[in-house]
Design a protein around this motif. Structure first.
Motif, PDB file in Angstrom:
ATOM      1  N   ALA A  80       0.822  -1.211   0.000  1.00 31.35           N
ATOM      2  CA  ALA A  80       0.000   0.000   0.000  1.00 31.35           C
ATOM      3  C   ALA A  80       0.860   1.268   0.000  1.00 31.35           C
ATOM      4  O   ALA A  80       0.613   2.202  -0.774  1.00 31.35           O
ATOM      5  N   SER A  81       1.880   1.311   0.871  1.00 31.95           N
ATOM      6  CA  SER A  81       2.711   2.515   0.955  1.00 31.95           C
ATOM      7  C   SER A  81       3.582   2.692  -0.284  1.00 31.95           C
ATOM      8  O   SER A  81       3.803   3.823  -0.744  1.00 31.95           O
ATOM      9  N   GLY A  82       4.072   1.575  -0.848  1.00 31.46           N
ATOM     10  CA  GLY A  82       4.855   1.667  -2.079  1.00 31.46           C
ATOM     11  C   GLY A  82       4.024   2.186  -3.234  1.00 31.46           C
ATOM     12  O   GLY A  82       4.476   3.031  -4.023  1.00 31.46           O
ATOM     13  N   SER A  83       2.778   1.698  -3.327  1.00 32.95           N
ATOM     14  CA  SER A  83       1.877   2.191  -4.377  1.00 32.95           C
ATOM     15  C   SER A  83       1.517   3.649  -4.130  1.00 32.95           C
ATOM     16  O   SER A  83       1.407   4.444  -5.074  1.00 32.95           O
ATOM     17  N   GLY A  84       1.331   4.008  -2.863  1.00 37.03           N
ATOM     18  CA  GLY A  84       1.013   5.399  -2.543  1.00 37.03           C
ATOM     19  C   GLY A  84       2.133   6.341  -2.928  1.00 37.03           C
ATOM     20  O   GLY A  84       1.891   7.465  -3.385  1.00 37.03           O
ATOM     21  N   ALA A  85       3.385   5.894  -2.727  1.00 40.39           N
ATOM     22  CA  ALA A  85       4.532   6.729  -3.090  1.00 40.39           C
ATOM     23  C   ALA A  85       4.540   7.048  -4.584  1.00 40.39           C
ATOM     24  O   ALA A  85       5.000   8.113  -5.002  1.00 40.39           O
ATOM     25  N   ALA A  86       4.031   6.127  -5.396  1.00 43.87           N
ATOM     26  CA  ALA A  86       3.998   6.340  -6.851  1.00 43.87           C
ATOM     27  C   ALA A  86       3.052   7.467  -7.247  1.00 43.87           C
ATOM     28  O   ALA A  86       3.178   8.037  -8.335  1.00 43.87           O
ATOM     29  N   PHE A  87       2.085   7.794  -6.369  1.00 39.75           N
ATOM     30  CA  PHE A  87       1.117   8.844  -6.682  1.00 39.75           C
ATOM     31  C   PHE A  87       1.310  10.089  -5.818  1.00 39.75           C
ATOM     32  O   PHE A  87       0.413  10.930  -5.720  1.00 39.75           O
ATOM     33  N   SER A  88       2.491  10.220  -5.201  1.00 43.30           N
ATOM     34  CA  SER A  88       2.755  11.358  -4.307  1.00 43.30           C
ATOM     35  C   SER A  88       2.718  12.673  -5.078  1.00 43.30           C
ATOM     36  O   SER A  88       3.386  12.819  -6.110  1.00 43.30           O
ATOM     37  N   PRO A  89       1.978  13.680  -4.568  1.00 41.44           N
ATOM     38  CA  PRO A  89       1.912  14.971  -5.269  1.00 41.44           C
ATOM     39  C   PRO A  89       3.125  15.861  -5.013  1.00 41.44           C
ATOM     40  O   PRO A  89       3.389  16.776  -5.786  1.00 41.44           O
ATOM     41  N   LEU A 146      14.231  -3.678 -14.863  1.00 44.04           N
ATOM     42  CA  LEU A 146      12.954  -2.970 -14.803  1.00 44.04           C
ATOM     43  C   LEU A 146      13.158  -1.465 -14.958  1.00 44.04           C
ATOM     44  O   LEU A 146      12.387  -0.795 -15.654  1.00 44.04           O
ATOM     45  N   ALA A 147      14.195  -0.934 -14.307  1.00 48.83           N
ATOM     46  CA  ALA A 147      14.467   0.509 -14.394  1.00 48.83           C
ATOM     47  C   ALA A 147      14.805   0.919 -15.817  1.00 48.83           C
ATOM     48  O   ALA A 147      14.442   2.020 -16.258  1.00 48.83           O
ATOM     49  N   TYR A 148      15.509   0.039 -16.534  1.00 52.48           N
ATOM     50  CA  TYR A 148      15.845   0.342 -17.934  1.00 52.48           C
ATOM     51  C   TYR A 148      14.599   0.287 -18.818  1.00 52.48           C
ATOM     52  O   TYR A 148      14.429   1.114 -19.717  1.00 52.48           O
ATOM     53  N   ALA A 149      13.731  -0.697 -18.551  1.00 52.84           N
ATOM     54  CA  ALA A 149      12.519  -0.864 -19.365  1.00 52.84           C
ATOM     55  C   ALA A 149      11.450   0.158 -19.012  1.00 52.84           C
ATOM     56  O   ALA A 149      10.624   0.523 -19.854  1.00 52.84           O
ATOM     57  N   ILE A 150      11.439   0.626 -17.744  1.00 47.29           N
ATOM     58  CA  ILE A 150      10.424   1.588 -17.289  1.00 47.29           C
ATOM     59  C   ILE A 150      11.144   2.828 -16.770  1.00 47.29           C
ATOM     60  O   ILE A 150      11.399   2.960 -15.562  1.00 47.29           O
ATOM     61  N   PRO A 151      11.506   3.763 -17.624  1.00 46.92           N
ATOM     62  CA  PRO A 151      12.305   4.927 -17.188  1.00 46.92           C
ATOM     63  C   PRO A 151      11.535   5.930 -16.340  1.00 46.92           C
ATOM     64  O   PRO A 151      12.139   6.763 -15.680  1.00 46.92           O
ATOM     65  N   TRP A 155       5.913   4.936 -12.566  1.00 49.76           N
ATOM     66  CA  TRP A 155       5.507   3.614 -13.046  1.00 49.76           C
ATOM     67  C   TRP A 155       6.430   2.530 -12.507  1.00 49.76           C
ATOM     68  O   TRP A 155       5.994   1.409 -12.199  1.00 49.76           O
ATOM     69  N   LEU A 156       7.700   2.847 -12.365  1.00 50.84           N
ATOM     70  CA  LEU A 156       8.646   1.878 -11.802  1.00 50.84           C
ATOM     71  C   LEU A 156       8.308   1.592 -10.337  1.00 50.84           C
ATOM     72  O   LEU A 156       8.294   0.426  -9.908  1.00 50.84           O
ATOM     73  N   GLN A 157       8.032   2.639  -9.577  1.00 53.88           N
ATOM     74  CA  GLN A 157       7.667   2.475  -8.174  1.00 53.88           C
ATOM     75  C   GLN A 157       6.414   1.618  -8.030  1.00 53.88           C
ATOM     76  O   GLN A 157       6.334   0.724  -7.169  1.00 53.88           O
ATOM     77  N   LEU A 158       5.435   1.865  -8.881  1.00 49.98           N
ATOM     78  CA  LEU A 158       4.192   1.093  -8.838  1.00 49.98           C
ATOM     79  C   LEU A 158       4.430  -0.366  -9.232  1.00 49.98           C
ATOM     80  O   LEU A 158       3.874  -1.286  -8.624  1.00 49.98           O
ATOM     81  N   THR A 159       5.290  -0.565 -10.225  1.00 48.43           N
ATOM     82  CA  THR A 159       5.566  -1.925 -10.712  1.00 48.43           C
ATOM     83  C   THR A 159       6.217  -2.793  -9.635  1.00 48.43           C
ATOM     84  O   THR A 159       5.884  -3.973  -9.496  1.00 48.43           O
ATOM     85  N   VAL A 160       7.136  -2.232  -8.869  1.00 49.90           N
ATOM     86  CA  VAL A 160       7.825  -3.035  -7.845  1.00 49.90           C
ATOM     87  C   VAL A 160       6.990  -3.167  -6.572  1.00 49.90           C
ATOM     88  O   VAL A 160       7.303  -4.000  -5.709  1.00 49.90           O
ATOM     89  N   SER A 161       5.923  -2.378  -6.439  1.00 56.46           N
ATOM     90  CA  SER A 161       5.098  -2.423  -5.227  1.00 56.46           C
ATOM     91  C   SER A 161       3.914  -3.381  -5.351  1.00 56.46           C
ATOM     92  O   SER A 161       3.546  -4.052  -4.370  1.00 56.46           O
ATOM     93  N   ILE A 162       3.313  -3.465  -6.530  1.00 61.36           N
ATOM     94  CA  ILE A 162       2.106  -4.281  -6.707  1.00 61.36           C
ATOM     95  C   ILE A 162       2.321  -5.756  -6.361  1.00 61.36           C
ATOM     96  O   ILE A 162       1.435  -6.385  -5.758  1.00 61.36           O
ATOM     97  N   PRO A 163       3.472  -6.380  -6.702  1.00 57.40           N
ATOM     98  CA  PRO A 163       3.642  -7.807  -6.350  1.00 57.40           C
ATOM     99  C   PRO A 163       3.500  -8.106  -4.872  1.00 57.40           C
ATOM    100  O   PRO A 163       3.163  -9.251  -4.508  1.00 57.40           O
ATOM    101  N   PHE A 164       3.693  -7.128  -4.004  1.00 55.78           N
ATOM    102  CA  PHE A 164       3.573  -7.390  -2.570  1.00 55.78           C
ATOM    103  C   PHE A 164       2.129  -7.633  -2.138  1.00 55.78           C
ATOM    104  O   PHE A 164       1.894  -8.194  -1.062  1.00 55.78           O
ATOM    105  N   PHE A 165       1.170  -7.222  -2.956  1.00 56.64           N
ATOM    106  CA  PHE A 165      -0.213  -7.621  -2.689  1.00 56.64           C
ATOM    107  C   PHE A 165      -0.357  -9.139  -2.836  1.00 56.64           C
ATOM    108  O   PHE A 165      -1.064  -9.783  -2.052  1.00 56.64           O
ATOM    109  N   ALA A 166       0.337  -9.706  -3.819  1.00 49.16           N
ATOM    110  CA  ALA A 166       0.321 -11.167  -3.993  1.00 49.16           C
ATOM    111  C   ALA A 166       1.039 -11.861  -2.849  1.00 49.16           C
ATOM    112  O   ALA A 166       0.583 -12.892  -2.334  1.00 49.16           O
ATOM    113  N   PHE A 167       2.185 -11.278  -2.421  1.00 47.17           N
ATOM    114  CA  PHE A 167       2.919 -11.861  -1.283  1.00 47.17           C
ATOM    115  C   PHE A 167       2.084 -11.806  -0.012  1.00 47.17           C
ATOM    116  O   PHE A 167       2.154 -12.708   0.830  1.00 47.17           O
TER     117      PHE A 167
END
Length: 460
Positions: A80-89, A146-151, A155-167
C-alpha cells in the motif's frame, strides 16, 4: 545543468536544465537541485528511519502477537505505501510513504529471520539464511532491468510495489512458529501445525502420535524460561552479555553504514548505472557462497571480522585512486560491497547464535536498530563531501574497520548449541570447541518425537 559531482559549489544563478534523454526521477520532477539538493539525501534517511523505528516497534509486537501476523501485515503495508509513493503529489508526501515502506520492510526482514531460526534445524539454518540472501540478490538483478525498461519513476515504483499484494495473500499459507505458539501457551494450535508439517513430510502417522502432554514435556525447559521477564537492560547487566552486545552493535552499525555508502554512490564511479547495479548484484553470488564455506570451516568469528576489515580497507583505498582510473575505483567498490554482503549474511546467523534464547528477540531488535541507524546516517554523511570529496570515504572506511576490529572480541559459535539462559553465556568458554556428545539414549528420548515429524522441527 545541475552537477552531481561532489566538487560542484557554484550557486545556480542562471537556473537549471535536465538531460531528458535519461530516466526521470524525483530529482527532475521536484527540482531537488541547488539549494534543494540535500532533500535527496534526506529522503533516503527518512526511509532508513522507517526501518529503524519499525524494527523497534515490530520486534515487540512480534513477541506479543506472533511472527506470522506481523509478516502478513508488513507485506500489506509495503504494497500500500509503495503504491502510494507512486502517486505522491510532492516530496513531503513521498517521504511519508517512504517512511512507511521502510517500516514494513523491517517487519518482513525481522519476521523472516526469526521464523528461519525458530522453525529450522541447526543444520539447515546457515543454508536457508544464505538461500534467503540469494533471493535478495535476484531482486538486485531484476531491478536494473525494470528501471531500464520503465524509465518513468512513478511507473517503476508502482511496478515493484504491486507484487507485494500477492505476497500478502501467499503469506496466509505460511505456518506460525511452533516454538512461539508453545511458549505462548497455544498448545493445541501448535500440535495442529506440527501434524500438518508431519503430513507434508510424508510422516502423517508419526504426527498423529504426538500429544499436548508430550509437546509440553519436550519443550519443558523453554516453557519455564519463557515465564521469566527480561528487558533490554539484561543485555548489559553481566560482563559477557555486555561485551557481546557492544561488539555486535558496532559490527551491525558499521555493516549498514558501509553497505549503503557504496550502494548510494554508484553514480560516482563513471560506469553505466544499470550495468553497475547488475555487477553490484552479481558480486553477491560468489560472496554468499564463500561466506557459507567460511562460516562452516573457518568459523563465524574469523568470517565476520575478516569481511568488515577487507570492506573498510577497500573503501579507504578508493580515496587514493585517481578519478580517471574509473575501472579500478569500480573494482574496489564492488569488492567492498561483496565483503559487506558477506558481513550481513554472517551477522544474521552469528547474532542469533550468540544471544541466549530468553533474550534472543530483544538482541535481534537491538541489532536491527543499529544497522538501521548506520543506514540512516550514511546519506547524511555523504553531504560532508561538499567540504572535501574524500571526507565521506574516510568516515565510511574508518567506521567499517572499527566494526571489524570489534568482531575480533566476539566468541566463536561454530559447532556449539544455542545458549538458553544468560548464565549459559556467562559460563561459556570463549574458545571454539567440538560439540559435546550426548548419550545416544538421552538424545533419542529428547528429540525423536519432534524429529519424526520432519527435519525442520528440532527444538534446539
Amino acid at each position: 545543468m545541475p552537477n552531481d559531482t561532489q566538487g560542484a559549489t557554484e550557486p545556480c544563478l542562471d537556473g537549471w536544465a535536465y538531460d531528458l534523454s535519461t530516466a526521470d526521477s524525483i530529482v527532475t520532477e521536484w527540482d531537488l537541485v541547488c539549494e534543494s539538493r540535500r532533500l535527496k539525501e534526506v529522503a533516503q534517511s527518512v526511509f532508513m528511519a522507517g526501518t529503524l523505528i519499525g524494527g523497534i516497534v515490530l520486534g515487540d509486537l512480534s513477541d506479543r502477537f506472533g511472527r506470522k501476523p506481523i509478516l502478513t501485515c508488513s507485506y500489506l503495508l509495503l504494497a500500500a505505501s509503495g503504491s502510494g509513493a507512486a502517486f505522491s503529489p510532492n516530496v513531503s508526501i513521498y517521504m511519508v510513504f517512504r517512511f512507511l515502506c521502510g517500516w514494513s520492510i523491517s517487519g518482513i526482514v525481522l519476521s523472516t529471520v526469526i521464523l528461519n531460526v525458530e522453525c529450522l534445524s541447526i543444520q539447515m539454518r546457515a543454508i536457508m539464511s544464505t538461500l534467503t540472501g540469494y533471493f535478495y540478490t535476484c531482486g538486485q538483478f531484476i531491478l536494473p532491468g525494470l528501471a531500464y525498461a520503465i524509465p518513468q519513476w512513478r511507473w517503476l515504483q508502482l511496478t515493484v510495489s504491486i507484487p507485494f499484494f500477492a505476497f500478502f495473500l501467499l503469506s496466509w499459507w505460511i505456518p506460525e512458529s511452533v516454538r512461539w505458539m508453545v511458549l505462548s501457551g497455544k498448545f493445541s494450535k501448535a500440535l495442529k501445525i506440527l501434524r500438518q508439517i508431519a503430513a507434508l513430510n510424508g510422516k502423517k502417522e508419526e504426527g498423529k502420535k504426538l500429544s499436548v502432554e508430550e509437546l509440553k514435556l519436550i519443550m519443558q525447559k523453554e516453557i519455564s524460561l519463557a515465564k521469566a521477564k527480561y528487558s533490554i537492560v539484561d543485555l548489559f547487566r553481566t560482563p559477557n552479555m555486555r561485551r557481546v552486545t557492544c561488539c555486535l552493535s558496532l559490527a551491525w552499525f558499521s555493516t549498514g553504514f558501509g553497505y549503503y555508502s557504496l550502494a548510494m554512490g554508484v553514480e560516482e564511479f563513471g560506469v553505466n548505472l544499470y550495468i553497475l547495479q547488475l555487477i553490484f548484484g552479481g558480486v553477491d553470488i560468489p560472496a554468499k557462497f564463500i561466506t557459507v564455506l567460511s562460516i562452516n570451516y573457518l568459523g563465524r568469528h574469523v568470517t565476520q571480522a575478516g569481511s568488515l576489515l577487507l570492506a573498510g580497507g577497500s573503501i579507504l583505498a578508493i580515496i587514493f585512486v585517481p578519478s580517471d582510473l574509473q575501472t579500478l575505483r569500480t573494482v574496489l567498490a564492488v569488492f567492498g560491497k561483496g565483503c559487506l554482503s558477506s558481513s550481513f549474511s554472517c551477522l544474521f546467523l552469528y547474532t542469533t547464535e550468540l544471544y541466549p534464547t530468553v533474550i534472543r528477540q530483544t538482541g535481534m531488535g537491538i541489532s536491527n536498530l543499529w544497522t538501521r541507524a548506520g543506514s540512516m546516517s550514511a546519506p547524511l554523511v555523504k553531504i560532508t563531501g561538499e567540504l572535501q570529496p574524500f571526507i565521506p570515504s574516510i568516515i565510511f572506511g574508518t567506521v567499517t574497520l572499527l566494526g571489524g576490529s570489534a568482531a575480533y572480541f566476539l566468541p566463536e559459535t561454530l559447532n556449539r548449541p544455542l545458549p538458553e539462559t544468560i548464565q549459559d553465556m556467562e559460563t561459556w568458554s570463549w574458545r571454539a570447541k567440538k560439540p559435546k556428545q550426548e548419550p545416544e539414549a538421552e538424545k533419542a528420548s529428547q528429540r525423536i518425537p519432534l524429529q519424526s515429524c520432519g527435519p525442520g522441527l528440532d527444538p534446539s
